[in-house]
Design a protein around this motif. Structure first.
Motif, PDB file in Angstrom:
ATOM      1  N   ARG A   1       1.507  14.278  13.930  1.00  0.00           N
ATOM      2  CA  ARG A   1       2.082  15.620  13.829  1.00  0.00           C
ATOM      3  C   ARG A   1       2.617  15.902  12.423  1.00  0.00           C
ATOM      4  NH1 ARG A   1       3.664  14.387  19.186  1.00  0.00           N
ATOM      5  NH2 ARG A   1       5.575  13.392  18.447  1.00  0.00           N
ATOM      6  N   GLU A   2       3.141  14.852  11.788  1.00  0.00           N
ATOM      7  CA  GLU A   2       3.788  15.056  10.492  1.00  0.00           C
ATOM      8  C   GLU A   2       2.807  15.110   9.328  1.00  0.00           C
ATOM      9  OE1 GLU A   2       7.420  13.078   7.821  1.00  0.00           O
ATOM     10  OE2 GLU A   2       6.945  12.322   9.852  1.00  0.00           O
ATOM     11  N   TYR A   3       1.754  14.294   9.394  1.00  0.00           N
ATOM     12  CA  TYR A   3       0.898  14.140   8.225  1.00  0.00           C
ATOM     13  C   TYR A   3      -0.517  14.693   8.402  1.00  0.00           C
ATOM     14  CZ  TYR A   3       4.584  11.052   6.559  1.00  0.00           C
ATOM     15  OH  TYR A   3       5.792  10.542   6.157  1.00  0.00           O
ATOM     16  N   THR A   4      -0.831  15.257   9.541  1.00  0.00           N
ATOM     17  CA  THR A   4      -2.167  15.823   9.743  1.00  0.00           C
ATOM     18  C   THR A   4      -2.046  17.216  10.350  1.00  0.00           C
ATOM     19  OG1 THR A   4      -2.473  15.007  12.012  1.00  0.00           O
ATOM     20  CG2 THR A   4      -3.051  13.500  10.215  1.00  0.00           C
ATOM     21  N   ASP A   5      -3.172  17.875  10.415  1.00  0.00           N
ATOM     22  CA  ASP A   5      -3.220  19.217  11.001  1.00  0.00           C
ATOM     23  C   ASP A   5      -3.932  19.218  12.353  1.00  0.00           C
ATOM     24  OD1 ASP A   5      -1.963  20.323   8.752  1.00  0.00           O
ATOM     25  OD2 ASP A   5      -3.881  20.495   7.690  1.00  0.00           O
ATOM     26  N   VAL A   6      -3.939  18.072  13.025  1.00  0.00           N
ATOM     27  CA  VAL A   6      -4.654  17.986  14.298  1.00  0.00           C
ATOM     28  C   VAL A   6      -3.960  18.828  15.351  1.00  0.00           C
ATOM     29  CG1 VAL A   6      -5.523  15.685  13.784  1.00  0.00           C
ATOM     30  CG2 VAL A   6      -3.363  15.933  15.007  1.00  0.00           C
ATOM     31  N   GLU A   7      -4.722  19.207  16.355  1.00  0.00           N
ATOM     32  CA  GLU A   7      -4.179  20.017  17.438  1.00  0.00           C
ATOM     33  C   GLU A   7      -3.257  19.193  18.331  1.00  0.00           C
ATOM     34  OE1 GLU A   7      -7.511  21.506  19.513  1.00  0.00           O
ATOM     35  OE2 GLU A   7      -8.171  22.845  17.904  1.00  0.00           O
ATOM     36  N   SER A   8      -2.460  19.896  19.096  1.00  0.00           N
ATOM     37  CA  SER A   8      -1.503  19.230  19.990  1.00  0.00           C
ATOM     38  C   SER A   8      -2.219  18.326  20.984  1.00  0.00           C
ATOM     39  CB  SER A   8      -0.680  20.279  20.735  1.00  0.00           C
ATOM     40  OG  SER A   8       0.143  19.683  21.713  1.00  0.00           O
TER      41      SER A   8
ATOM     42  N   ASN B   1       5.981   1.593  24.001  1.00  0.00           N
ATOM     43  CA  ASN B   1       6.082   3.052  24.055  1.00  0.00           C
ATOM     44  C   ASN B   1       6.569   3.634  22.738  1.00  0.00           C
ATOM     45  OD1 ASN B   1       5.060   3.670  26.577  1.00  0.00           O
ATOM     46  ND2 ASN B   1       7.016   3.391  27.609  1.00  0.00           N
ATOM     47  N   SER B   2       7.403   2.867  22.028  1.00  0.00           N
ATOM     48  CA  SER B   2       7.862   3.332  20.716  1.00  0.00           C
ATOM     49  C   SER B   2       6.690   3.440  19.750  1.00  0.00           C
ATOM     50  CB  SER B   2       8.917   2.374  20.156  1.00  0.00           C
ATOM     51  OG  SER B   2      10.067   2.350  20.985  1.00  0.00           O
ATOM     52  N   ALA B   3       5.774   2.485  19.840  1.00  0.00           N
ATOM     53  CA  ALA B   3       4.571   2.540  19.002  1.00  0.00           C
ATOM     54  C   ALA B   3       3.728   3.760  19.348  1.00  0.00           C
ATOM     55  CB  ALA B   3       3.755   1.266  19.173  1.00  0.00           C
ATOM     56  N   ALA B   4       3.632   4.077  20.641  1.00  0.00           N
ATOM     57  CA  ALA B   4       2.872   5.257  21.064  1.00  0.00           C
ATOM     58  C   ALA B   4       3.519   6.538  20.539  1.00  0.00           C
ATOM     59  CB  ALA B   4       2.773   5.293  22.586  1.00  0.00           C
ATOM     60  N   ARG B   5       4.837   6.627  20.678  1.00  0.00           N
ATOM     61  CA  ARG B   5       5.532   7.818  20.161  1.00  0.00           C
ATOM     62  C   ARG B   5       5.402   7.916  18.644  1.00  0.00           C
ATOM     63  NH1 ARG B   5       9.322   6.234  24.148  1.00  0.00           N
ATOM     64  NH2 ARG B   5      10.532   5.107  22.567  1.00  0.00           N
ATOM     65  N   GLY B   6       5.466   6.759  17.980  1.00  0.00           N
ATOM     66  CA  GLY B   6       5.317   6.752  16.527  1.00  0.00           C
ATOM     67  C   GLY B   6       3.950   7.240  16.091  1.00  0.00           C
ATOM     68  N   THR B   7       2.924   6.873  16.843  1.00  0.00           N
ATOM     69  CA  THR B   7       1.573   7.347  16.536  1.00  0.00           C
ATOM     70  C   THR B   7       1.502   8.863  16.612  1.00  0.00           C
ATOM     71  OG1 THR B   7       0.591   5.316  17.409  1.00  0.00           O
ATOM     72  CG2 THR B   7      -0.849   7.234  17.227  1.00  0.00           C
ATOM     73  N   GLY B   8       2.067   9.406  17.674  1.00  0.00           N
ATOM     74  CA  GLY B   8       2.082  10.868  17.817  1.00  0.00           C
ATOM     75  C   GLY B   8       2.881  11.544  16.725  1.00  0.00           C
ATOM     76  N   SER B   9       4.018  10.959  16.358  1.00  0.00           N
ATOM     77  CA  SER B   9       4.864  11.552  15.314  1.00  0.00           C
ATOM     78  C   SER B   9       4.158  11.558  13.963  1.00  0.00           C
ATOM     79  CB  SER B   9       6.176  10.766  15.203  1.00  0.00           C
ATOM     80  OG  SER B   9       6.915  10.844  16.404  1.00  0.00           O
ATOM     81  N   LEU B  10       3.471  10.473  13.637  1.00  0.00           N
ATOM     82  CA  LEU B  10       2.738  10.403  12.367  1.00  0.00           C
ATOM     83  C   LEU B  10       1.630  11.442  12.305  1.00  0.00           C
ATOM     84  CD1 LEU B  10       2.485   6.521  11.862  1.00  0.00           C
ATOM     85  CD2 LEU B  10       3.822   8.134  10.494  1.00  0.00           C
TER      86      LEU B  10
END
Length: 318
Positions: free
Chosen positions: A223-230, A212-221
């Motif tokens: 959000r931080e480095y791209t302009d993709v939608e929520s 789950n930490s890997a999943a959260r990390g994917t989402g965090s990356l």
């Protein structure tokens, strides 16, 4: 009828099936695996463990003053889901991690391969035999559990609850076979039981505690480095979560227990965020987050280790 008479009747009933299966090259290996495990009392131990886990909770919940829950789904599915995600894989790993590597370590594998068996026959036979050892007590305990709650299924939602319970039984058995396949495959690809246990045990710990930490990390990356939608970020996290076989199992049970696919996927987040995710998904999920995708994930984790382990085993010197 005495126990001997019952045993004789059972053998007579399965004799035609046994004769037909004898034509399969891997069947004698599977049959021997099952018989050896019975002699080691593993079947009895598993039967006791599964009976306690499956049968005692509904008895307490429905038929004693200590029980507070009166929903079949709450007691048998929601209440047992996370426990089964832990106990069934551990039991499968315990059965499978030494299936091939144990015989290589002891030297008995050379004797087995001196008989008219190919290495593929050994891997398939051990997988089928060890799966049977897990499924027999697991299915017995699940059916006994079903018998215990039959009076509770007389409510207005009986049909829905019965279908949910059957889905839970089938998917729990599939989860067990998946981890037997992974354990036997890793056992085939390693030369010692210590290495086999380290690999499959480490993999399970990663599934349970770190995935789950890997999943959260994917989402965090994202959000931080791209302009993709929520919504794109949510779907990316869900993909990573779904690749975990234990989470694929849990969300499939939720889906086949009456929840819509998008609601079942949203529950993988837990807490208040699951409601937000369900709203973001707007009542539907793409094919890669569907129930079919979750089944494909389970099958992958069963077949890929078996195939890769066999490939290593086939090329190894004993």
């Amino acid at each position: 009828m005495s126990a001997d008479d019952a045993t004789a009747s059972l053998r007579q009933a399965v004799a035609p099936i046994d004769e037909r299966l004898q034509g399969l090259d891997w069947y004698p290996v599977a049959k021997k695996e099952f018989a050896d495990t019975i002699r080691s009392r593993a079947l009895v131990i598993l039967s006791v463990i599964f009976a306690v886990l499956f049968v005692v909770p509904p008895i307490v919940a429905f038929y004693t003053d200590f029980g507070s829950a009166r929903s079949v789904s709450a007691v048998l599915i929601a209440g047992r889901l996370r426990i089964m995600s832990v106990v069934v894989p551990i039991a499968a790993i315990a059965l499978g991690y030494a299936a091939v590597s144990g015989e290589r370590e002891s030297g008995s594998m050379k004797l087995l391969l001196s008989l008219p068996y190919e290495r593929l026959d050994v891997v398939i036979g051990k997988f089928v035999g060890r799966s049977a050892v897990l499924l027999v007590p697991l299915l017995g305990a699940l059916l006994l559990q079903y018998a215990v709650v039959i009076p509770e299924l007389a409510s207005a939602e009986a049909n829905v609850q019965a279908e949910s319970l059957l889905a839970f039984i089938a998917l729990t058995m599939l989860l067990g076979v998946v981890f037997v396949g992974a354990a036997v495959g890793i056992s085939a690809g390693t030369s010692t039981t210590r290495r086999s246990l380290a690999v499959i045990g480490g993999l399970w710990i990663y599934f349970f505690a770190l995935w789950n930490s890997a999943a959260r990390g994917t989402g965090s990356l994202l959000r931080e480095y791209t302009d993709v939608e929520s919504l794109t970020t949510i779907k990316a996290e869900l993909v990573v979560k779904l690749l975990n076989p234990t989470q694929a199992y849990q969300t499939l049970v939720q889906s086949l227990s009456g929840n819509a696919e998008h609601a079942a996927r949203a529950q993988m987040f837990g807490g208040l965020r699951s409601q937000v995710v369900a709203q973001e998904l707007q009542g539907s999920v793409p094919f890669y987050l569907s129930d079919g995708a979750a089944v494909a994930v389970l099958l992958f984790w069963m077949l890929a280790p078996l195939y890769l382990g066999y490939q290593v085993f086939e090329r190894s010197d004993l």
